[in-house]
Design an enzyme around this catalytic site. Structure first.
Site, mmCIF file in Angstrom:
data_model
loop_
_atom_site.group_PDB
_atom_site.id
_atom_site.type_symbol
_atom_site.label_atom_id
_atom_site.label_comp_id
_atom_site.label_asym_id
_atom_site.label_seq_id
_atom_site.Cartn_x
_atom_site.Cartn_y
_atom_site.Cartn_z
ATOM 1 N N ASP A 1 3.711 9.465 -1.303
ATOM 2 C CA ASP A 1 2.516 8.809 -0.766
ATOM 3 C C ASP A 1 2.184 7.649 -1.693
ATOM 4 O O ASP A 1 2.196 7.823 -2.921
ATOM 5 C CB ASP A 1 1.350 9.810 -0.725
ATOM 6 N N HIS B 1 0.815 -1.224 0.000
ATOM 7 C CA HIS B 1 0.000 0.000 0.000
ATOM 8 C C HIS B 1 0.840 1.261 0.000
ATOM 9 O O HIS B 1 0.299 2.357 -0.084
ATOM 10 C CB HIS B 1 -0.939 -0.002 1.215
HETATM 11 P P1 ADP Z 1 -2.599 7.128 4.765
HETATM 12 O O1 ADP Z 1 -3.045 5.796 4.295
HETATM 13 O O2 ADP Z 1 -1.127 7.333 4.657
HETATM 14 O O3 ADP Z 1 -3.081 7.483 6.098
HETATM 15 P P2 ADP Z 1 -4.523 8.191 2.809
HETATM 16 O O4 ADP Z 1 -4.772 9.565 2.318
HETATM 17 O O5 ADP Z 1 -4.388 7.179 1.730
HETATM 18 O O6 ADP Z 1 -3.227 8.230 3.751
HETATM 19 O O7 ADP Z 1 -5.712 7.735 3.744
HETATM 20 C C1 ADP Z 1 -6.017 8.433 4.894
HETATM 21 C C2 ADP Z 1 -7.408 8.084 5.370
HETATM 22 O O8 ADP Z 1 -7.511 8.590 6.681
HETATM 23 C C3 ADP Z 1 -8.477 8.762 4.551
HETATM 24 O O9 ADP Z 1 -9.606 7.936 4.473
HETATM 25 C C4 ADP Z 1 -8.788 10.041 5.338
HETATM 26 O O10 ADP Z 1 -10.118 10.441 5.233
HETATM 27 C C5 ADP Z 1 -8.499 9.612 6.761
HETATM 28 N N1 ADP Z 1 -7.952 10.754 7.517
HETATM 29 C C6 ADP Z 1 -6.839 11.436 7.265
HETATM 30 N N2 ADP Z 1 -6.685 12.435 8.143
HETATM 31 C C7 ADP Z 1 -7.724 12.389 8.973
HETATM 32 C C8 ADP Z 1 -8.139 13.149 10.101
HETATM 33 N N3 ADP Z 1 -7.423 14.156 10.543
HETATM 34 N N4 ADP Z 1 -9.263 12.792 10.708
HETATM 35 C C9 ADP Z 1 -9.972 11.771 10.242
HETATM 36 N N5 ADP Z 1 -9.646 11.005 9.212
HETATM 37 C C10 ADP Z 1 -8.517 11.300 8.571
HETATM 38 C C1 G6P Z 2 -0.755 3.584 5.721
HETATM 39 C C2 G6P Z 2 -0.281 2.148 5.661
HETATM 40 C C3 G6P Z 2 -1.191 1.251 6.485
HETATM 41 C C4 G6P Z 2 -1.302 1.799 7.889
HETATM 42 C C5 G6P Z 2 -1.815 3.238 7.824
HETATM 43 C C6 G6P Z 2 -1.972 3.891 9.180
HETATM 44 O O1 G6P Z 2 -1.940 3.699 5.045
HETATM 45 O O2 G6P Z 2 -0.212 1.709 4.323
HETATM 46 O O3 G6P Z 2 -0.692 -0.072 6.496
HETATM 47 O O4 G6P Z 2 -2.173 0.997 8.655
HETATM 48 O O5 G6P Z 2 -0.915 4.013 7.060
HETATM 49 O O6 G6P Z 2 -0.819 3.732 9.942
HETATM 50 P P1 G6P Z 2 -0.896 3.115 11.427
HETATM 51 O O7 G6P Z 2 0.529 2.986 11.845
HETATM 52 O O8 G6P Z 2 -1.658 4.090 12.232
HETATM 53 O O9 G6P Z 2 -1.594 1.798 11.302
#
Ligand code: ADP
Ligand code: G6P
Length: 739
Positions: free
Chosen positions: A379, A172
Site C-alpha cells: 500500500d 500516491h
Molecule cells: P486507497 O487510497 O488505496 O483507497 P487508503 O487507505 O489510503 O487506500 O484510503 C482509503 C480511503 O477510503 C480512506 O479515507 C477510507 O476511509 C476510505 N474508505 C475505505 N474503505 C471504505 C469503505 N468501505 N467505505 C467508505 N470509505 C472507505
Molecule cells: C488510490 C490511488 C488513487 C485512486 C484511488 C481510488 O488511492 O492512488 O489515485 O483514485 O486509489 O481508485 P479509483 O480507481 O476508484 O479512483
C-alpha cells in the site's frame, strides 16, 4: 518566483457531475484526501483543478452544449476545469493501462499485470489531453502539481512545451523494485515522463530508492540521494508521506449520526472485543490474508469464538476489472466459510459489509474497535490506519502490515507480515488479551496531528518552488541565437577556445579507444583552429591527441594538464613524474577492483592511472566506485596524488595535473590578447577549468557544461551532438563576418 496560481492535475477532481431528474447537469462533491489537503492552500492563492468530470459526453457538435454546461457547473462548484475523455479511450487508459497494468506492477504484483499496446496508446492520448488542458490555462510563474500513476507522462509533456512553470509530481502508490519495474514494456517512457518534473514526491524512502535504481538500470542515470541530473534539467526526489486532517475526522466522530451509530454498535457488540477492517475491495489490501488470520485465531483460540467479532467493511472498487471481480468471489467464499464454521445461533464472528459506508459511520466503527487490522500486501501509504488513530477518544491497538507506507511513520503500530496468518493470529490474540499501550498510541497520535495533509501539501509546494528557483533559473541553455550570446560571439575578434574531448567533441564510447573523431568533427575543428586559438583540453595521453587530431592546427593539453602543446608547436620536455606511489600503491588496488568488477578496466597514462567502469553493471559499478574512492583517499593521504571522479571513471593523478591549472596557464599565455574565452566540457575535471576561468577575472568568458545542468559553468547543452552543432553555428557566425 512570482506567486502564480496553482494548477492541480488529477484524474479524479473533488467535484464530478451527473444528470439530475430533469436531465440537467448537476455538480456533486466527491471530496478525497487530496481535496482536503489542498483546502488551506486554495484559500491563500488562486487555484485551478483539472480532472475528469466523471461522465462521457458525445463528441463534436452533439456534445457541445453539454460540455459548456458541465464546464460552468464545475467552475461554480470549486474551480474545476473538466478534461473530457471519450469512453473507449477512458477504458483503455483507466481500467486498462492504469489499473490493469500499472496498479499491480507498482504494487509488486507483476504476475497480475497485463500489457496491451492499444491500452498504452490510449494512456498516451489521455495524458496528452491532460497536458493540453494544462497548457491552455498555464501562465508563466504558475505552479503545476500532477498526481499519481495515471498521469505519469504529463510532467515531461509539459516540460516539452516550455511552459515557464514549476512542475511537481506526487506518486500516491508505491514504486516497485527495479527488478519488477524492468518488466514493464514501456519502462523508459514512463520514467522519462515522471522525470519531466522538477520535484517528485514519494511516501517513503524505500520507494525513492527503488525509483533511483530503476533510473540507473533502465535509463543509465546515476543520481544523488535527492537529485537526478538529466542532460537538460534536474529532478529533485523527496520523501513526503501524506497525512489526513485529524480535526475533520474528530468533528465527524462527534456528529449526531456518528454518535447514534456508535451507540448501536456498542449495544450490538456488548461484552465482546471488536476488530475492525476498512478497505477498498482491492487485491493489494490483503483482505483474504486478513480473513485467513482471523480464521486461524478462531481455530487456535476456541475460548475467543464467542468473545470476539470482526467487522470488515470492503467498498466495491474498479468493478469493471476482472481481477476485482475474482477477488469479490474469493472474499465472499472465505466469509461464508468462516461464518459457516464458527457462527452460532447467538453469535456471528465475522460481519462483512461489501458497501461504501458514509464517513461519519466509519468513525463510529473506528471508535468501537479495540483493534484495527490493516494488512495490505502493498500500500502506498494507507490512510485508514491514520484515521483509526485520529477518530479514537481512547487508545486502541493498530495492527499494521509492514508493507504499507504508513509502517515507516507509525512507530507505535504492531507490525506484521500479512503473508503469515499464523503470526498475525498470535498478535491479534495478544492484542485482544491486553490493554493497548498508551505510549505507543500517543506516538501515533503525535505523527497524525503533526503530519496533517495540509502540512504535507504546503511542504510539497514550498519544496517545489525552492527547487524550481534553484535548478531551473540558475544555469542557462547555451542558445547561440539568444541575442546576448550571439552578440558576444559576433563581437569577438580574437577568441580562445578550450574544448574537452570525450563527451564534448565526441560522444562517450563503451571502450576509450573507440572514441575516434569523425571526419565531420575533424573538419569543424580545423575551421575553429583557423578562426581562433583553440586547444583540446583532455585527459587523453599526448600520443592519442597527436594521432587523432594532430594535423588540424589545434593546441593540446594532455592528461588533464600534465603538458601543453601550443598550436603549431611541439610538446615541451617535462621532468617525468615519480610514479612510485602509482605503481606500488594504486595499481594493485585498481587491479583488484578490475578483477572484482566484471566489465571494468584499467588504463595507464604517463602520470596517472584510471579505472573505467562504463561497461560494468551500472549499480555495481557505481557502488564499487564509491568504495574505491574511499580506499584511495585513505591510502593517498600525504601523497602528491589525488582522486578524480569522472564520468564512469575514477582516476588517480598527480596534483600538478588539473585542467584548472592548465586553463590558468593558457590564460596567462593568451589572456592579454584574446577578447572571448569559450570553454566546454562534460565532467568534473572540466568544472575545474570553469572555476579557473571564473577566478581569472577575464572580462568575457563563456563556460558550457555538456550533458548536465549540475555545473558551476554558466551554460549547458544536452549532448556532445548539440555542442558540436553550437560550435558549427559559432564557426558560421565568424566565417560570415570574415567574408
Ligand atoms: P486507497 O487510497 O488505496 O483507497 P487508503 O487507505 O489510503 O487506500 O484510503 C482509503 C480511503 O477510503 C480512506 O479515507 C477510507 O476511509 C476510505 N474508505 C475505505 N474503505 C471504505 C469503505 N468501505 N467505505 C467508505 N470509505 C472507505
Ligand atoms: C488510490 C490511488 C488513487 C485512486 C484511488 C481510488 O488511492 O492512488 O489515485 O483514485 O486509489 O481508485 P479509483 O480507481 O476508484 O479512483
Amino acid at each position: 518566483m512570482p506567486n502564480g496560481k496553482l494548477i492541480v492535475v488529477s484524474v479524479r477532481p473533488p467535484v464530478s457531475v451527473h444528470r439530475d431528474g430533469d436531465g440537467r447537469w448537476e455538480a456533486k462533491p466527491s471530496p478525497g484526501g487530496l481535496a482536503t489537503a489542498l483546502r488551506g492552500v486554495s484559500e491563500r492563492r488562486s487555484f485551478t483543478w483539472l480532472g475528469w468530470p466523471g461522465v462521457y459526453v458525445a463528441e463534436g457538435n452533439d456534445g457541445l452544449a453539454d460540455r459548456d454546461e458541465i464546464r460552468e457547473r464545475l467552475a461554480d462548484a470549486g474551480g474545476v476545469v473538466p478534461v473530457f475523455i471519450d469512453q473507449s479511450d477512458f477504458e483503455g487508459f483507466y481500467e486498462g493501462f492504469s489499473n490493469g497494468l500499472l496498479w499491480p506492477l507498482f504494487h509488486s504484483l507483476p504476475e497480475r499485470a497485463v500489457y496491451d499496446r492499444e491500452q498504452w496508446k490510449a494512456y498516451q492520448r489521455v495524458n496528452r489531453l491532460f497536458a493540453d488542458a494544462v497548457a491552455e490555462v498555464a501562465e508563466p510563474g504558475d505552479v503545476v502539481w500532477v498526481h499519481d500513476y495515471q498521469l505519469a507522462l504529463v510532467p515531461l509533456l509539459l516540460r516539452r512545451r516550455g511552459l515557464q512553470c514549476a512542475i511537481g509530481f506526487f506518486l500516491h502508490i508505491p514504486f516497485p523494485s527495479s527488478d519488477a519495474y524492468r518488466t514493464l514494456p514501456v519502462r523508459e517512457a514512463l520514467l522519462e515522463g515522471m522525470l519531466g518534473a522538477d520535484l517528485l514526491g514519494f511516501h517513503s524512502y524505500e520507494y525513492v530508492s527503488h525509483f533511483r535504481s530503476s533510473c540507473l538500470r533502465v535509463l543509465g542515470l546515476e543520481s544523488e540521494p535527492e537529485t537526478i541530473y538529466m542532460p537538460m534539467h534536474a529532478a529533485r526526489l523527496n520523501v513526503l508521506p501524506i497525512g489526513i486532517e485529524p480535526g475533520e475526522l474528530e468533528a465527524l466522530a462527534e456528529s449526531e449520526a456518528a454518535a447514534l451509530e456508535f451507540d448501536r454498535l456498542r449495544e450490538r457488540f456488548e461484552g465482546r472485543k471488536v476488530i475492525a477492517g476498512v478497505d477498498r475491495l482491492d487485491y493489494t489490501k490483503g483482505i483474504p490474508q486478513k480473513l485467513l488470520a482471523f480464521e486461524e485465531l478462531l481455530a487456535t483460540h476456541p475460548e475467543l469464538r464467542e468473545q470476539v467479532v470482526m467487522v470488515q467493511v470492503a467498498s466495491p472498487s474498479r468493478t469493471g476489472v476482472a481481477e476485482y471481480q475474482d477477488l469479490k468471489r474469493e472474499v465472499d467464499e472465505l466469509v461464508g466459510r468462516i461464518n459457516g464454521k464458527y457462527a452460532t445461533t447467538s453469535h456471528v464472528p465475522l460481519v462483512y459489509i461489501n458497501q461504501h459506508v458514509e464517513r461519519d459511520r466509519l468513525t463510529a466503527l473506528y471508535r468501537v474497535a479495540d483493534v484495527a487490522l490493516v494488512t495490505p500486501v502493498r500500500d502506498g501509504m494507507n490512510l485508514v490506519s491514520l484515521e483509526y488513530i485520529a477518530a479514537r477518544t481512547e487508545p486502541g491497538t493498530l495492527i499494521l502490515s509492514e508493507f504499507a507506507g504508513a509502517a515507516s511513520c507509525l512507530a507505535g503500530a504492531r507490525l506484521v507480515n500479512p503473508h503469515n496468518p499464523h503470526r498475525v493470529a498470535e498478535i491479534l490474540a495478544d492484542a485482544l488479551a491486553n490493554p493497548p499501550s498508551k505510549i505507543a498510541f500517543e506516538q501515533m497520535v503525535d505523527f497524525v496531528y503533526s503530519n496533517t495533509s495540509g502540512v504535507w501539501a504546503q511542504r510539497f509546494l514550498a519544496r517545489l518552488e525552492n527547487t524550481y528557483e534553484e535548478l531551473e533559473l540558475g544555469v542557462r541553455h547555451f542558445d547561440i541565437d539568444n541575442p546576448q550570446i550571439r552578440d558576444a560571439i559576433e563581437g569577438a575578434q580574437k577568441p580562445l577556445l578550450l574544448l574537452d574531448y570525450d563527451g564534448t567533441i565526441t560522444p562517450h564510447a563503451q571502450v576509450p579507444e573507440e572514441a575516434v573523431p569523425s571526419e565531420h568533427a575533424r573538419d569543424l575543428l580545423r575551421k575553429v583552429a583557423e578562426l581562433g586559438v583553440a586547444y583540446v583540453v583532455s585527459g587523453r595521453p599526448a600520443v592519442v591527441l597527436d594521432e587523432w587530431l594532430g594535423d588540424l592546427g589545434l593546441g593540446f593539453v594532455c592528461e588533464h594538464g600534465l603538458n601543453i602543446k601550443d598550436p603549431g608547436g611541439e610538446w615541451p620536455e617535462r621532468e617525468p613524474i615519480d610514479r612510485t606511489v602509482l605503481d606500488e600503491v594504486v595499481r594493485p588496488l585498481l587491479h583488484d577492483f578490475v578483477e572484482r568488477t566484471p566489465g571494468s578496466k584499467l588504463e595507464r597514462k604517463a602520470a596517472s592511472l584510471a579505472w573505467h567502469y562504463r561497461a560494468a553493471d551500472p549499480k555495481f559499478g557505481a557502488w564499487r566506485a564509491k568504495e574505491l574512492h574511499a580506499l584511495l583517499d585513505e591510502r593517498l593521504t600525504g601523497q602528491p596524488f589525488s582522486v578524480l571522479v569522472g564520468s564512469k571513471v575514477i582516476e588517480v593523478r598527480h596534483n600538478d595535473m588539473t585542467k584548472g591549472r592548465a586553463a590558468s596557464e593558457l590564460l596567462e599565455r593568451h589572456g592579454g590578447t584574446c577578447d572571448l574565452v569559450i570553454a566546454a566540457g562534460n565532467d568534473h575535471t572540466d568544472e575545474e577549468m570553469f572555476d579557473a576561468l571564473a577566478r581569472s577575472g577575464h572580462h568575457s568568458v563563456m563556460t558550457c557544461r555538456v550533458g548536465s545542468r549540475n555545473t558551476r559553468g554558466q551554460f549547458h547543452v544536452e549532448s556532445s551532438a548539440e555542442f558540436m552543432s553550437c560550435l558549427r553555428r559559432i564557426v558560421e557566425i565568424w566565417s560570415a563576418r570574415g567574408a
